[in-house]
Design an enzyme around this catalytic site. Structure first.
Site, short mmCIF file in Angstrom:
data_model
loop_
_atom_site.label_atom_id
_atom_site.label_comp_id
_atom_site.label_asym_id
_atom_site.label_seq_id
_atom_site.Cartn_x
_atom_site.Cartn_y
_atom_site.Cartn_z
N CYS A 115 13.73 -4.59 -93.13
CA CYS A 115 14.34 -3.97 -94.33
C CYS A 115 15.80 -3.61 -94.12
CB CYS A 115 13.56 -2.73 -94.74
SG CYS A 115 11.84 -3.10 -95.06
N HIS A 255 17.60 1.80 -99.18
CA HIS A 255 16.47 0.87 -99.19
C HIS A 255 15.36 1.51 -100.02
CE1 HIS A 255 13.21 -1.64 -98.19
NE2 HIS A 255 12.69 -0.86 -97.26
N ASN A 285 8.83 -2.25 -102.91
CA ASN A 285 9.61 -2.44 -101.68
C ASN A 285 9.77 -3.94 -101.42
OD1 ASN A 285 10.50 -2.74 -99.05
ND2 ASN A 285 9.18 -1.13 -98.21
N1 ACO Z 1 -4.39 4.51 -103.22
C1 ACO Z 1 -5.13 5.61 -103.12
N2 ACO Z 1 -5.26 6.31 -101.97
C2 ACO Z 1 -4.58 5.86 -100.91
C3 ACO Z 1 -3.79 4.69 -100.94
C4 ACO Z 1 -3.71 4.01 -102.17
N3 ACO Z 1 -2.96 2.91 -102.32
N4 ACO Z 1 -3.24 4.50 -99.71
C5 ACO Z 1 -3.67 5.50 -98.94
N5 ACO Z 1 -4.48 6.32 -99.65
C6 ACO Z 1 -5.18 7.52 -99.21
C7 ACO Z 1 -5.41 7.54 -97.73
O1 ACO Z 1 -6.59 6.86 -97.39
C8 ACO Z 1 -5.53 9.04 -97.48
O2 ACO Z 1 -6.82 9.47 -97.83
P1 ACO Z 1 -7.60 10.58 -96.96
O3 ACO Z 1 -6.76 11.80 -97.06
O4 ACO Z 1 -8.92 10.66 -97.65
O5 ACO Z 1 -7.66 10.01 -95.58
C9 ACO Z 1 -4.54 9.64 -98.46
O6 ACO Z 1 -4.34 8.65 -99.47
C10 ACO Z 1 -3.20 9.98 -97.85
O7 ACO Z 1 -2.78 8.89 -97.03
P2 ACO Z 1 -1.38 8.83 -96.35
O8 ACO Z 1 -1.30 7.64 -95.47
O9 ACO Z 1 -1.07 10.17 -95.78
O10 ACO Z 1 -0.49 8.59 -97.65
P3 ACO Z 1 1.04 8.79 -97.76
O11 ACO Z 1 1.36 9.85 -98.70
O12 ACO Z 1 1.69 8.79 -96.41
O13 ACO Z 1 1.46 7.44 -98.51
C11 ACO Z 1 2.52 5.38 -97.94
C12 ACO Z 1 1.23 6.19 -97.90
C13 ACO Z 1 2.92 5.18 -99.39
C14 ACO Z 1 2.28 4.04 -97.27
C15 ACO Z 1 3.62 6.19 -97.21
O14 ACO Z 1 3.15 6.59 -95.94
C16 ACO Z 1 4.89 5.44 -97.02
O15 ACO Z 1 5.57 5.09 -97.97
N6 ACO Z 1 5.29 5.25 -95.74
C17 ACO Z 1 6.54 4.59 -95.44
C18 ACO Z 1 6.30 3.14 -95.51
C19 ACO Z 1 7.57 2.38 -95.49
O16 ACO Z 1 8.62 2.85 -95.84
N7 ACO Z 1 7.40 1.14 -95.08
C20 ACO Z 1 8.34 0.17 -95.21
C21 ACO Z 1 9.41 0.18 -94.22
S1 ACO Z 1 10.32 -1.14 -94.69
C22 ACO Z 1 9.90 -2.54 -93.76
O17 ACO Z 1 10.34 -2.64 -92.66
C23 ACO Z 1 9.08 -3.60 -94.37
#
Ligand code: ACO
Length: 331
Positions: A115, A255, A285
């Protein structure tokens, strides 16, 4: 010192036609529109068609950037494509784009910084112009992440998407253009976000397919923590190199990974949200493409005025990060 000032002469972007809404994804994985909007800020995204590859998106974005700059393809000395979703291992996407554009005088290579790729490419391209080796460089960020996203993994299926953005770099008015930058990496965090299969470590086989190793694997929470920390730090370093402070920022173009990451980074830099360019709601993203798409849309909407200080910040797998400070100038 008699270095040239290097800036953006033209911008272009291309998004595939197919719109995928959160409701569409509700049919594939256990998720909801409400969860996706609240936790990521994404409402819809674009997916490339079955016959559409990264070089197709990249070529269209490049054609628009060349037209915007009023520069002919034959004037381009170098094409850099930032991507992690090339059409194939080789030839590079940059070579495919060079052929499509008939940019016969251009050298061409792909750059892998995930990214942060476009922001890395901007710095590399600028330096080659600054030192006098090249006059015009085309930098493209292009991805078809939908092709390497596991549609059964709700962690990643709701986040990643496709698109392309491009910039033509060249000499600009003295004192304008790229005035500060920061590039960085922390390879010890490589396991947090990766595609484990298909390379020389785990070549493609029936086993790697059965284990779903050709798809993105992400530790979302750890990447989130890294992102909010590094975005502020890297922007500050790039600003310091330009002898500027956060208060001097006219617009931040981050980003587009997650609206909560963007909001936290803006807060740490003391920026109100109206100074932040956000389009994650429409496109999700798109990795290396997200910054140039946002930049192109903002520029076309007439947001930027000459003399504005535009700060771009990218972060991603590797781990990598990259920031650049541009003093905006367009004739
Ligand atoms: N729909 C519903 N529930 C979900 C989903 C979904 N799509 N995804 C996860 N959950 C659930 C999980 O299972 C968890 O449930 P639990 O509490 O019962 O275990 C709960 O939601 C919370 O999960 P988290 O992983 O803590 O969710 P978070 O708020 O962190 O959101 C996300 C997840 C959106 C992936 C976030 O962590 C994020 O954006 N991280 C950064 C990712 C990023 O920027 N990546 C790209 C970098 S760029 C590159 O190099 C390609």
């Amino acid at each position: 010192m008699n270095e040239k000032s290097v800036g953006i002469l033209g911008l272009g972007s291309y998004l595939p036609e197919k719109v995928v809404t959160n409701q569409d994804l509700e049919q594939l994985v256990d998720t909801s529109d409400e969860w996706i909007v609240e936790r990521t800020g994404i409402r819809e995204r674009r997916f490339a068609g079955e016959d559409e590859a990264t070089s197709d998106l990249a070529t269209k974005a490049a054609e628009r950037a060349l037209a915007d700059a009023g520069v002919g393809a034959e004037e381009i000395d170098l094409i850099i494509v930032a991507t992690v979703t090339p059409d194939m291992f080789f030839p590079s996407v940059a070579c495919l784009v060079q052929a499509n554009l008939k940019a016969a005088n251009a050298a061409a290579f792909d750059l892998t910084a995930v990214c942060s790729g476009f922001a890395y490419g901007l710095v590399v391209g600028s330096q080659l112009i600054r030192t006098g080796m090249y006059r015009k460089v085309l930098v493209i960020g292009a991805e078809t992440l939908s092709k390497i996203t596991d549609r059964t993994d709700r962690n990643t299926a709701v986040v990643f998407a496709d698109g392309a953005g491009a910039a033509v770099l060249g000499e600009t008015s003295p004192g304008f253009g790229l005035i500060g930058a920061d590039l960085g990496a922390d390879g010890t965090g490589g396991d947090l976000l990766k595609v484990p299969g298909g390379g020389s470590r785990r070549p493609a086989s029936a086993e790697t397919i059965a284990e779903r190793l050709h798809f993105i694997r992400m530790n979302g929470q750890e990447v989130f923590k890294f992102a909010v920390k590094i975005m502020g730090e890297s922007a500050l370093k790039a600003l310091a190199r330009a002898k500027l402070a956060p208060a001097d920022i006219t617009y931040l173009v981050p980003h587009q990974a997650n609206i909560r990451i963007i909001q936290t980074a803006a807060k740490r830099l003391g920026l109100p949200l109206d100074k932040v360019v956000v389009n994650i709601d429409k496109y999700g993203n798109t990795s290396a493409a997200s910054i140039p798409i946002a930049l192109d849309e903002a520029a076309r909407s007439g947001k930027f005025k000459n003399g504005d200080v535009i700060v771009m910040v990218g972060f991603g797998a590797g781990l990598t990060w990259a920031s650049s400070v541009i003093k905006w100038y367009r004739k």
